[in-house]
Design a protein around this motif. Sequence first.
Motif, PDB file in Angstrom:
ATOM      1  N   GLU A 149      10.437  29.619  15.649  1.00 46.19           N
ATOM      2  CA  GLU A 149      11.173  29.836  16.888  1.00 46.19           C
ATOM      3  C   GLU A 149      10.421  29.264  18.084  1.00 46.19           C
ATOM      4  O   GLU A 149      10.763  29.534  19.223  1.00 46.19           O
ATOM      5  CB  GLU A 149      11.431  31.324  17.066  1.00 46.19           C
ATOM      6  N   LEU A 150       9.421  28.467  17.818  1.00 40.66           N
ATOM      7  CA  LEU A 150       8.613  27.837  18.850  1.00 40.66           C
ATOM      8  C   LEU A 150       9.480  26.927  19.719  1.00 40.66           C
ATOM      9  O   LEU A 150      10.152  26.034  19.211  1.00 40.66           O
ATOM     10  CB  LEU A 150       7.504  27.020  18.190  1.00 40.66           C
ATOM     11  N   THR A 151       9.490  27.156  21.034  1.00 43.11           N
ATOM     12  CA  THR A 151      10.313  26.337  21.927  1.00 43.11           C
ATOM     13  C   THR A 151       9.483  25.494  22.892  1.00 43.11           C
ATOM     14  O   THR A 151       9.972  24.506  23.417  1.00 43.11           O
ATOM     15  CB  THR A 151      11.277  27.204  22.762  1.00 43.11           C
ATOM     16  N   THR A 152       8.229  25.878  23.113  1.00 50.20           N
ATOM     17  CA  THR A 152       7.383  25.188  24.094  1.00 50.20           C
ATOM     18  C   THR A 152       5.974  25.003  23.552  1.00 50.20           C
ATOM     19  O   THR A 152       5.388  25.935  23.012  1.00 50.20           O
ATOM     20  CB  THR A 152       7.315  26.001  25.407  1.00 50.20           C
ATOM     21  N   VAL A 193      11.527  22.982  19.301  1.00 48.75           N
ATOM     22  CA  VAL A 193      10.702  22.640  20.470  1.00 48.75           C
ATOM     23  C   VAL A 193      11.535  21.845  21.467  1.00 48.75           C
ATOM     24  O   VAL A 193      12.075  20.793  21.151  1.00 48.75           O
ATOM     25  CB  VAL A 193       9.441  21.852  20.062  1.00 48.75           C
ATOM     26  N   GLU A 194      11.630  22.391  22.681  1.00 45.34           N
ATOM     27  CA  GLU A 194      12.387  21.765  23.757  1.00 45.34           C
ATOM     28  C   GLU A 194      11.495  21.181  24.840  1.00 45.34           C
ATOM     29  O   GLU A 194      11.892  20.260  25.538  1.00 45.34           O
ATOM     30  CB  GLU A 194      13.340  22.784  24.380  1.00 45.34           C
ATOM     31  N   LYS A 195      10.271  21.738  24.993  1.00 44.12           N
ATOM     32  CA  LYS A 195       9.376  21.315  26.073  1.00 44.12           C
ATOM     33  C   LYS A 195       7.960  21.120  25.559  1.00 44.12           C
ATOM     34  O   LYS A 195       7.473  21.904  24.750  1.00 44.12           O
ATOM     35  CB  LYS A 195       9.316  22.377  27.170  1.00 44.12           C
ATOM     36  N   THR A 208      13.721  18.174  25.338  1.00 43.33           N
ATOM     37  CA  THR A 208      14.378  17.863  26.611  1.00 43.33           C
ATOM     38  C   THR A 208      13.409  17.605  27.757  1.00 43.33           C
ATOM     39  O   THR A 208      13.801  17.068  28.779  1.00 43.33           O
ATOM     40  CB  THR A 208      15.331  18.999  27.028  1.00 43.33           C
ATOM     41  N   SER A 209      12.139  17.991  27.599  1.00 39.04           N
ATOM     42  CA  SER A 209      11.194  17.855  28.699  1.00 39.04           C
ATOM     43  C   SER A 209       9.797  17.550  28.171  1.00 39.04           C
ATOM     44  O   SER A 209       9.277  18.263  27.311  1.00 39.04           O
ATOM     45  CB  SER A 209      11.168  19.154  29.512  1.00 39.04           C
TER      46      SER A 209
END
Length: 87
Positions: free
Chosen positions: A18-21, A42-44, A66-67
Amino acid sequence: NAFVYCTILRTVYVKDSELTTIEAGAFYHCDKLSTIDLPDTVEKILSYAFRECLYLETVILQETLTSINQGIFKDWRAHGRVHFCRD
Protein backbone atom coordinates in the motif's frame (compact mmCIF):
# COMPACT_ATOMS: atom_id res chain seq x y z
CA ASN A 1 14.75 8.11 5.91
CA ALA A 2 14.30 4.41 6.46
CA PHE A 3 17.40 3.18 4.61
CA VAL A 4 19.83 6.11 4.87
CA TYR A 5 23.44 4.92 4.65
CA CYS A 6 22.37 1.29 4.31
CA THR A 7 25.55 0.29 2.52
CA ILE A 8 24.66 -3.40 2.18
CA LEU A 9 21.31 -2.87 0.42
CA ARG A 10 21.55 -4.02 -3.21
CA THR A 11 17.97 -4.49 -4.43
CA VAL A 12 14.62 -2.93 -3.55
CA TYR A 13 11.70 -4.97 -4.85
CA VAL A 14 8.30 -3.99 -3.47
CA LYS A 15 5.15 -5.83 -4.53
CA ASP A 16 1.65 -6.15 -3.08
CA SER A 17 2.03 -3.03 -1.00
CA GLU A 18 0.00 0.00 0.00
CA LEU A 19 3.08 2.20 -0.31
CA THR A 20 2.09 5.47 -2.03
CA THR A 21 5.09 7.75 -1.40
CA ILE A 22 8.85 7.32 -1.35
CA GLU A 23 9.87 9.87 1.25
CA ALA A 24 12.59 12.49 0.81
CA GLY A 25 16.04 10.97 1.26
CA ALA A 26 14.61 7.49 1.89
CA PHE A 27 17.54 5.70 0.23
CA TYR A 28 20.18 8.42 0.65
CA HIS A 29 23.73 7.09 0.17
CA CYS A 30 22.79 3.44 -0.31
CA ASP A 31 25.94 3.17 -2.32
CA LYS A 32 25.61 -0.54 -3.22
CA LEU A 33 22.00 -0.23 -4.39
CA SER A 34 21.75 -1.33 -8.01
CA THR A 35 18.06 -2.12 -8.66
CA ILE A 36 14.74 -0.58 -7.61
CA ASP A 37 11.38 -2.01 -8.67
CA LEU A 38 8.46 -0.03 -7.26
CA PRO A 39 4.80 -1.12 -7.23
CA ASP A 40 1.94 0.57 -9.03
CA THR A 41 0.69 1.97 -5.72
CA VAL A 42 3.55 4.53 -5.63
CA GLU A 43 2.28 7.92 -6.78
CA LYS A 44 5.01 10.25 -5.47
CA ILE A 45 8.77 10.24 -5.10
CA LEU A 46 9.97 13.10 -2.92
CA SER A 47 13.20 15.10 -3.17
CA TYR A 48 16.55 13.32 -3.08
CA ALA A 49 14.93 9.91 -2.46
CA PHE A 50 17.82 8.12 -4.19
CA ARG A 51 20.56 10.73 -3.75
CA GLU A 52 24.08 9.34 -3.75
CA CYS A 53 22.95 5.88 -4.82
CA LEU A 54 26.12 6.00 -6.80
CA TYR A 55 25.81 2.82 -8.82
CA LEU A 56 22.08 2.48 -9.31
CA GLU A 57 21.65 0.70 -12.64
CA THR A 58 17.96 -0.15 -13.02
CA VAL A 59 14.91 1.76 -11.82
CA ILE A 60 11.46 0.40 -12.65
CA LEU A 61 8.56 2.80 -12.13
CA GLN A 62 4.89 2.34 -12.93
CA GLU A 63 2.73 4.66 -15.00
CA THR A 64 0.67 5.45 -11.88
CA LEU A 65 3.49 7.72 -10.71
CA THR A 66 2.16 11.30 -10.77
CA SER A 67 4.86 13.34 -9.02
CA ILE A 68 8.66 13.26 -9.01
CA ASN A 69 10.35 15.96 -6.95
CA GLN A 70 13.72 17.56 -7.61
CA GLY A 71 17.01 15.77 -7.32
CA ILE A 72 15.73 12.23 -6.83
CA PHE A 73 18.79 10.86 -8.63
CA LYS A 74 21.30 13.55 -7.61
CA ASP A 75 24.87 12.28 -7.68
CA TRP A 76 23.90 9.19 -9.66
CA ARG A 77 27.11 8.04 -11.33
CA ALA A 78 26.11 4.84 -13.06
CA HIS A 79 24.93 4.82 -16.64
CA GLY A 80 21.67 3.24 -15.63
CA ARG A 81 18.18 3.15 -17.03
CA VAL A 82 14.82 4.26 -15.78
CA HIS A 83 11.90 2.20 -17.07
CA PHE A 84 8.25 3.25 -16.94
CA CYS A 85 6.06 0.16 -17.06
CA ARG A 86 2.43 -0.40 -17.85
CA ASP A 87 0.28 -3.03 -16.20
